[in-house]
Design an enzyme around this catalytic site. Structure first.
Site, mmCIF file in Angstrom:
data_model
loop_
_atom_site.group_PDB
_atom_site.id
_atom_site.type_symbol
_atom_site.label_atom_id
_atom_site.label_comp_id
_atom_site.label_asym_id
_atom_site.label_seq_id
_atom_site.Cartn_x
_atom_site.Cartn_y
_atom_site.Cartn_z
ATOM 1 N N HIS A 25 0.842 -1.204 0.000
ATOM 2 C CA HIS A 25 0.000 0.000 0.000
ATOM 3 C C HIS A 25 0.874 1.249 0.000
ATOM 4 O O HIS A 25 2.102 1.168 -0.127
ATOM 5 C CB HIS A 25 -1.012 -0.030 1.143
ATOM 6 C CG HIS A 25 -0.432 -0.063 2.535
ATOM 7 N ND1 HIS A 25 0.342 0.950 3.054
ATOM 8 C CD2 HIS A 25 -0.540 -0.992 3.520
ATOM 9 C CE1 HIS A 25 0.676 0.663 4.299
ATOM 10 N NE2 HIS A 25 0.167 -0.530 4.597
ATOM 11 N N HIS A 28 4.111 1.314 2.292
ATOM 12 C CA HIS A 28 5.292 0.578 1.826
ATOM 13 C C HIS A 28 5.966 1.324 0.679
ATOM 14 O O HIS A 28 7.193 1.408 0.602
ATOM 15 C CB HIS A 28 4.906 -0.837 1.359
ATOM 16 C CG HIS A 28 4.137 -1.611 2.376
ATOM 17 N ND1 HIS A 28 2.814 -1.899 2.238
ATOM 18 C CD2 HIS A 28 4.514 -2.126 3.569
ATOM 19 C CE1 HIS A 28 2.393 -2.567 3.304
ATOM 20 N NE2 HIS A 28 3.408 -2.716 4.136
ATOM 21 N N CYS A 134 1.731 -10.211 19.683
ATOM 22 C CA CYS A 134 0.824 -9.718 18.639
ATOM 23 C C CYS A 134 1.273 -10.292 17.299
ATOM 24 O O CYS A 134 2.389 -10.021 16.852
ATOM 25 C CB CYS A 134 0.816 -8.194 18.568
ATOM 26 S SG CYS A 134 -0.096 -7.596 17.117
ATOM 27 N N CYS A 137 2.003 -7.612 14.596
ATOM 28 C CA CYS A 137 3.354 -7.028 14.712
ATOM 29 C C CYS A 137 4.431 -8.105 14.653
ATOM 30 O O CYS A 137 5.602 -7.785 14.515
ATOM 31 C CB CYS A 137 3.534 -6.295 16.045
ATOM 32 S SG CYS A 137 2.456 -4.903 16.327
ATOM 33 N N CYS A 159 -3.421 -5.102 21.259
ATOM 34 C CA CYS A 159 -2.173 -4.515 20.762
ATOM 35 C C CYS A 159 -2.414 -3.026 20.509
ATOM 36 O O CYS A 159 -3.402 -2.665 19.872
ATOM 37 C CB CYS A 159 -1.762 -5.207 19.451
ATOM 38 S SG CYS A 159 -0.526 -4.269 18.529
ATOM 39 N N HIS A 162 -2.374 -2.516 16.500
ATOM 40 C CA HIS A 162 -3.422 -3.140 15.690
ATOM 41 C C HIS A 162 -4.814 -3.021 16.305
ATOM 42 O O HIS A 162 -5.805 -3.304 15.636
ATOM 43 C CB HIS A 162 -3.070 -4.604 15.421
ATOM 44 C CG HIS A 162 -1.924 -4.749 14.469
ATOM 45 N ND1 HIS A 162 -0.610 -4.760 14.879
ATOM 46 C CD2 HIS A 162 -1.887 -4.821 13.114
ATOM 47 C CE1 HIS A 162 0.174 -4.858 13.817
ATOM 48 N NE2 HIS A 162 -0.563 -4.885 12.747
ATOM 49 N N LYS A 310 -2.765 4.977 11.758
ATOM 50 C CA LYS A 310 -1.715 4.550 10.855
ATOM 51 C C LYS A 310 -2.349 3.786 9.695
ATOM 52 O O LYS A 310 -3.148 2.885 9.893
ATOM 53 C CB LYS A 310 -0.746 3.625 11.598
ATOM 54 C CG LYS A 310 0.294 3.012 10.691
ATOM 55 C CD LYS A 310 1.215 2.071 11.455
ATOM 56 C CE LYS A 310 2.129 1.335 10.500
ATOM 57 N NZ LYS A 310 2.087 -0.109 10.659
ATOM 58 N N LYS A 313 -2.845 -2.376 6.179
ATOM 59 C CA LYS A 313 -3.463 -3.185 5.134
ATOM 60 C C LYS A 313 -4.973 -3.270 5.353
ATOM 61 O O LYS A 313 -5.716 -3.472 4.420
ATOM 62 C CB LYS A 313 -2.809 -4.566 5.104
ATOM 63 C CG LYS A 313 -1.431 -4.503 4.453
ATOM 64 C CD LYS A 313 -0.484 -5.618 4.910
ATOM 65 C CE LYS A 313 0.927 -5.392 4.369
ATOM 66 N NZ LYS A 313 1.975 -5.963 5.211
HETATM 67 O O1 ME8 Z 1 7.375 -4.667 9.534
HETATM 68 N N1 ME8 Z 1 3.209 4.849 6.842
HETATM 69 O O2 ME8 Z 1 6.872 -5.478 7.447
HETATM 70 P P1 ME8 Z 1 5.562 -4.623 7.066
HETATM 71 C C1 ME8 Z 1 4.492 4.805 6.483
HETATM 72 N N2 ME8 Z 1 8.448 -7.497 7.792
HETATM 73 N N3 ME8 Z 1 5.161 3.675 6.266
HETATM 74 C C2 ME8 Z 1 4.493 2.523 6.404
HETATM 75 C C3 ME8 Z 1 3.143 2.489 6.766
HETATM 76 C C4 ME8 Z 1 2.485 3.730 6.991
HETATM 77 N N4 ME8 Z 1 1.217 3.821 7.327
HETATM 78 N N5 ME8 Z 1 2.749 1.205 6.817
HETATM 79 C C5 ME8 Z 1 3.824 0.467 6.479
HETATM 80 C C6 ME8 Z 1 7.548 -5.441 8.624
HETATM 81 N N6 ME8 Z 1 4.893 1.247 6.221
HETATM 82 C C7 ME8 Z 1 8.674 -6.440 8.700
HETATM 83 C C8 ME8 Z 1 9.977 -5.733 8.428
HETATM 84 S S1 ME8 Z 1 12.646 -5.680 8.178
HETATM 85 C C9 ME8 Z 1 13.920 -6.659 8.604
HETATM 86 C C10 ME8 Z 1 11.206 -6.605 8.532
HETATM 87 C C11 ME8 Z 1 6.231 0.820 5.812
HETATM 88 O O3 ME8 Z 1 5.029 -5.235 5.832
HETATM 89 C C12 ME8 Z 1 7.285 1.257 6.826
HETATM 90 O O4 ME8 Z 1 8.558 1.224 6.216
HETATM 91 O O5 ME8 Z 1 4.670 -4.494 8.234
HETATM 92 C C13 ME8 Z 1 7.196 0.149 7.847
HETATM 93 O O6 ME8 Z 1 8.323 0.075 8.684
HETATM 94 C C14 ME8 Z 1 7.073 -1.050 6.933
HETATM 95 O O7 ME8 Z 1 6.266 -0.591 5.829
HETATM 96 C C15 ME8 Z 1 6.440 -2.241 7.618
HETATM 97 O O8 ME8 Z 1 6.147 -3.220 6.664
#
Ligand code: ME8
Length: 535
Positions: A25, A28, A134, A137, A159, A162, A310, A313
């Site tokens: 989204h 990311h 969670c 998370c 959480c 979430h 925030k 998904k």
């Molecule tokens: O945390 N605003 O993956 P994830 C800004 N797999 N950035 C956002 C966001 C938002 N509302 N939502 C997501 C994970 N992001 C782990 C990471 S790394 C070794 C493992 C971005 O799919 C932001 O960079 O939940 C956040 O840290 C990341 O997506 C989390 O992606």
């Protein structure tokens, strides 16, 4: 290119590896575009750069999603990676050098070796964990951080991220002696104030570590979608330990020593603030335990918000990156979130704000400047860039403005990760050039056919075109497609070479576009927006 020294350490930039429980989204895409701009900026400094992104494919969250969709976790991951994640990064012109998936053998085998090593060194011991977790998370939670549920969740603990009930775990685990690393971590933060950015994030981490760290459970034994603990196959390695190691395994840890030394550690780990502690506390402690060098910087940005929450998904309200790029174009999309939000702060998105900025800054200020200049060179000089004869005070002011814009953009974007400040510096220069044309009124000067007036006209148009040459270079990392259109319209490629090879350090050097270059009235950089369908 020839400037890149063989064997020299690359400037290494990473994004988080994202969970593939769903399609990407705007959040990311925000991180990944920022990383791409940083990467392209450093490439235009002439540096060797390595940009890594990828996907996090293990853990309960993915397993449950796959189950709910009636496929195996591996099938689910393959589908999402190929149909959703990689295509989006291509669409957004992300120039990553590699894409790591944590289910790849190049990763899993090395993760096992890493963990085995720590076990052999006595850094890992057997214990049991009882407490909240969670799955959203994929994180063990401190009881004090949870919220009290209401309504359907009355009596349950939620959480805080979430807003859903946490699981209560009671299982056999292996633990990493994280608690022993507090003093060393604090010393590192002290000695390297730049290690965590911004200041607010640094302060949060420092006070968290000062409170004392607990040992960390690094395995799970109640499900099996993960990398097996090598000495005890009833356990899988905790998904975050697995995930963080991607930054090492993807660049040759344990398999290609030369590549590893050329790349590791990362100069910048870009992360959202939600996963700051994993990167600024657990990851460096893991590296210390193994005697590996620590990253240069963990840069935490804020959250894109929807309705005060925030963006996630589950609360996207249906906006996909592709909906926005379809309306505004890929370049404007890349530009908008970095321009509009101070990196490190939270920000929100609205169609209205995007439309207003698109029209005023991109279409009116920048796009119009480019089309006006090309049109006048065509009208008055048949499309051949005229030679500037002599420069007065007004021209000197433009050159000074450019030098200032280059220095400021380079410092802010390249060094400070202040994308909005750097972009603004370039757009202030665009405004300055517009102001210069308004004052010099080339369209009036053109009416006077005397040789002096014609020389003056040539100087004015050359000054504007040469300014645009620099804008194309400086904005190329942010908006590669439109910069190329402008580069083509200025006829710059033949005399100066490919845009991506233009150096930031040289951008302010005046007089690069040779007189006689063929200026064409190229495509419109930022077309007028269609009315939104629902307006
Ligand atoms: O945390 N605003 O993956 P994830 C800004 N797999 N950035 C956002 C966001 C938002 N509302 N939502 C997501 C994970 N992001 C782990 C990471 S790394 C070794 C493992 C971005 O799919 C932001 O960079 O939940 C956040 O840290 C990341 O997506 C989390 O992606």
């Amino acid at each position: 290119t020839g400037e890149e020294q063989q064997g020299a350490k690359a400037f290494y930039v990473t994004t988080p590896i994202y969970y593939v429980n769903d399609a990407p989204h705007l959040g990311h895409a925000y991180t990944t575009v920022a990383g791409d701009v940083l990467t392209r900026w450093h490439r235009q400094r002439g540096e060797k750069v390595w940009y890594l992104t990828g996907t996090d494919e293990h853990g309960q969250k993915i397993m449950r999603t796959a189950e709910a969709n009636g496929v195996s976790p591996q099938e689910w991951c393959d589908r999402l990676v190929e149909e959703a994640w990689k295509p989006l990064w291509e669409h957004l012109e992300i120039a990553n050098d590699d894409f790591i998936r944590t289910t790849q053998e190049r990763h899993t085998a090395r993760v096992q070796e890493f963990v085995q090593d720590l076990y052999d060194k006595g850094e890992i011991y057997q214990g049991s964990y009882e407490g909240p977790y969670c799955v959203g998370c994929e994180e063990y939670k401190a009881p004090g951080d949870l919220l009290d549920g209401e309504g359907e969740w009355a009596g349950q603990k939620l959480c805080p991220v979430h807003k859903k009930p946490v699981d209560l775990l009671k299982e056999e685990n292996y633990f990493f002696k994280l608690s022993e690393y507090g003093p060393k971590l604090l010393e590192h933060y002290e000695r390297h104030p730049e290690f965590i950015q911004p200041e607010s994030a640094r302060n949060e981490v420092v006070s968290f570590v000062r409170q004392g760290l607990e040992d960390l459970s690094i395995s799970r034994s109640t499900f099996d979608w993960g990398v097996k603990v090598p000495w005890d196959d009833k356990h899988v390695i905790y998904v975050w330990i697995d995930a963080l190691l991607n930054y090492a395994t993807a660049v040759g840890y344990g398999s290609d020593q030369a590549k590893f030394e050329e790349t590791f550690p990362a100069d910048v780990h870009l992360v959202g603030k939600d996963i700051l502690r994993f990167h600024a506390v657990i990851w460096p402690a893991m590296l210390m335990a193994q005697g590996l060098p620590l990253p240069g910087k963990v840069a935490a940005h804020g959250w894109l918000m929807v309705g005060g929450e925030k963006m996630s998904k589950s609360n996207l309200t249906g906006i996909k990156p592709q909906d926005l790029t379809g309306h505004f174009g890929v370049d404007a999309y890349r530009w908008y979130f970095l321009r509009g939000i101070q990196f490190g702060q939270d920000g929100s998105f609205s169609w209205e704000d995007f439309s207003v900025r698109y029209t005023s800054e991109l279409a009116n200020d920048y796009g119009n400047l480019a089309s006006r200049v090309a049109a006048m060179v065509n009208k008055y000089f048949d499309g051949a860039l005229p030679e500037a004869k002599g420069a007065g005070e007004a021209e000197q002011a433009v050159r000074d403005g450019l030098a200032k814009a280059v220095a400021e953009a380079d410092r802010r974007i390249g060094d400070e990760l202040d994308f909005s400040g750097g972009i603004l510096a370039v757009f202030d220069f665009v405004k300055q050039v517009n102001g210069y044309l308004t004052e010099q009124q080339p369209w009036k000067v053109a009416k006077d056919t005397s040789p002096e007036a014609q020389e003056r006209l040539a100087t004015i148009l050359y000054t504007a075109a040469e300014s645009l040459r620099a804008c194309a270079v400086l904005l190329n990392p942010v908006m590669p497609r439109t910069s190329q259109l402008l580069w083509d319209s200025l006829g710059a490629e033949a005399p100066l070479g490919p845009l991506a090879e233009q150096r930031v350090q040289d951008a302010a050097r005046w007089g690069q576009l040779p007189a006689g270059s063929t200026v064409t009235k190229g495509a419109v950089l930022f077309p007028r927006l269609e009315e939104p369908k629902d307006a």
